[in-house]
Enzyme design. Structure first.
Site, PDB file in Angstrom:
ATOM      1  CG  PHE A   1      -2.564  -0.685   1.180  1.00 13.06           C
ATOM      2  CD1 PHE A   1      -2.839  -0.359   0.422  1.00 13.06           C
ATOM      3  CD2 PHE A   1      -1.672  -1.954   1.573  1.00 13.06           C
ATOM      4  CE1 PHE A   1      -4.521  -1.710   0.111  1.00 13.06           C
ATOM      5  CE2 PHE A   1      -2.815  -3.247   1.926  1.00 13.06           C
ATOM      6  CZ  PHE A   1      -4.302  -2.748   1.163  1.00 13.06           C
TER       7      PHE A   1
ATOM      8  CG  ASP B   1       0.271  -2.992  12.279  1.00 11.97           C
ATOM      9  OD1 ASP B   1       0.346  -3.718  10.918  1.00 11.97           O
ATOM     10  OD2 ASP B   1       0.636  -1.749  12.089  1.00 11.97           O
TER      11      ASP B   1
END
Length: 524
Positions: free
Chosen positions: A99, A163
């Protein structure tokens, strides 16, 4: 960029890594890489095994993230393509989606003028990802959802949750570890009894940040102030900056108390997120499903269980790990009882200068005050940090003294554990024996500062002194009350002098280490 520029290949030869750094974390560096089979750019997450092992709890969190990403497949959850351990380079490697626009926090700061429709589009995608996590069997709770952990592709507007290192698989009806980012943590997280709806509260804070471009509770000076506001139901000041009443009402709905808080699916059906009145086909299949956790009669242990025992620290551990590995990563702890109040301070060292701590104060009434805070080992002092908690936790002067002493003691333990990583396993059994041998009134009073599961003190000299005291106190159970009081006073003086000497020794050791480092840096 030509292939000759690459610096590393994965074991299969499919992925090549370049030296272009995309980002750095506490123990992770992310590089740009290339998938030669698919012909696409990817992210190469590289973690040093040595760094991970030096940061308590990180190995378990890393294991959790890899395990979950391998099992989760959804358009709004970041994809893990491949992972492996490199024994030669002593590293852990993960290949994930790339990203280039970074996190939603950075993207929003870069593009401050965004149409509300775009924000609603991001919100829909985040909720779809959460709905997928929460509809797993058993449900998966992210527990650290924030815009920093949500990644965006600026070319397509695609948003994905990442995450998952702190995520928990709910094998039991409610999770019980206090973990996450204070500004985004739901009130029930501090009560150590919660379910997947804590992610909805965090999503509400994400919405608030996306709309205002402001971090929640920016008005607070420290985590203790955030804790007091969150547990008192006081919303961030930035909520008053939301002009659109419908958007504000939507955010407030996410921040309701847990029993009234909507699920991700219910929020997706909200009129605010409707796409021109069209029904979202991705939700049809499970639209009649609710995800309020039921209470099973019994919890069984599985590889990703959240391990919980009363009065102990909580961590996510893989059942495949040996007890020795988990011992090296366990949180250090200090306990005291004073004036019918129980104090429990736990902490772990994140790196050379930072430690994270959690304080719990339980009174005789059964009510508990809790706060998580960070401690800078180089610039903070126990007194200064405790002073910041006075107003937020309504501390008495006596409590301030006790907490400051506990912080100093915990810091010494963390530093000693850093220098002697195996001390915990060597001396724990002695601590347990000492704790069980406290028979006399003197012994009970003197040992109120020692917990049976505290771990090591400051090395062999400390254990020898405590062992001698334990043996001596056992033999003093028949002495008179007057003698007992005199002896207790003398022992307290000895302990105070001894602790001061230990602190001086630690300071001398640190100064000697720094001096040696400077000398070798000059030579190099």
């Amino acid at each position: 960029m030509e292939e000759a520029d690459f610096v590393q290949k994965d074991p299969t030869g499919r992925y090549i890594r370049y030296n272009d750094v995309l980002g750095r974390g506490a123990f992770k560096t992310v590089y740009k890489a290339f998938d030669e089979v698919e012909g696409i750019e990817v992210a190469w997450n590289l973690m040093s095994i040595e760094d991970v092992l030096q940061m308590p709890g990180q190995l378990d969190r890393l294991y959790s993230e890899v395990h979950l990403l391998n099992s989760l497949k959804h358009d709004n959850i970041i994809k893990l393509f491949y992972s492996w351990v490199d024994d030669h380079n002593k590293s852990i490697n993960m290949i994930t989606e790339l990203f280039t626009s970074g996190s939603l926090t950075l993207y929003r700061k870069k593009h401050r003028k965004v149409d509300p429709k775009a924000i609603m589009n991001w919100a829909r995608q985040i909720l779809k990802g959460l709905h997928y996590l929460h509809s797993q069997t058993p449900p998966v709770i992210h527990r650290d959802l924030k815009c920093d952990n949500i990644f965006v592709n600026g070319n397509t507007g695609k948003v994905k949750i990442g995450d998952l290192g702190l995520a928990a698989v709910m094998q039991q009806p409610t999770a019980r570890s206090v973990i996450g980012t204070p500004e985004f943590m739901a009130p029930e997280l501090y009560e150590e009894e919660y379910n997947e709806l804590v992610d909805i509260y965090s999503f509400g804070m994400c919405m608030l940040e996306m709309v205002t471009c402001e971090y929640p509770y920016r008005e607070c000076r420290n985590q203790a102030q955030i804790y007091k506001k969150v547990t008192s139901g006081i919303k961030p000041q930035s909520l008053s900056k939301v002009d659109d009443p419908q958007v504000k009402q939507f955010i407030e709905k996410c921040l309701l108390p847990a029993p009234s808080r909507p699920t991700a699916l219910e929020l997706l059906k909200d009129q605010l997120l409707a796409v021109d009145g069209a029904k979202d086909s991705t939700l049809t299949a499970s639209s009649n499903t609710t995800f309020k956790p039921a209470m099973p009669p019994q919890c069984e242990y599985r590889p990703m269980d959240v391990e919980y025992k009363k009065n102990t620290s909580v961590s996510i551990c893989s059942s495949a790990k040996s007890s020795q590995e988990c011992a090296l990563l366990q949180t250090m702890e200090v306990q005291r009882v004073a004036e019918s109040t129980e104090f429990k301070l736990s902490g772990e060292r994140r790196d050379d200068v930072a430690a994270s701590m959690a304080l719990r104060i339980a009174g005789s009434s059964g009510q508990a005050r809790k706060v998580d805070f960070d401690f800078n080992l180089k610039t903070d002092t126990a007194r200064a940090v405790t002073g910041e908690m006075v107003e937020e936790l309504d501390l008495s002067s006596h409590e301030v003294t006790v907490i400051a002493e506990m912080i100093d003691e915990l810091i010494m333990k963390l530093k000693a554990n850093r220098s002697l990583p195996n001390a915990n396993s060597v001396y724990q059994s002695k601590d347990e024996e000492a704790g069980e041998s406290m028979k006399s009134e003197i012994s009970a009073d003197y040992y109120h500062r020692v917990s049976s599961n505290e771990g090591s003190r400051l090395g062999c000299c400390c254990e020898a002194v405590e062992s001698l005291l334990s043996s001596f106190l056992d033999s003093c159970s028949m002495v008179s009350n007057k003698q007992s009081e005199d002896l207790k006073t003398e022992l307290n003086v000895i302990e105070s002098q001894y602790n001061q000497s230990c602190q001086r020794l630690l300071r001398m050791k640190e100064e000697a280490i720094e001096k040696a480092k400077r000398k070798w840096m000059k030579l190099s």
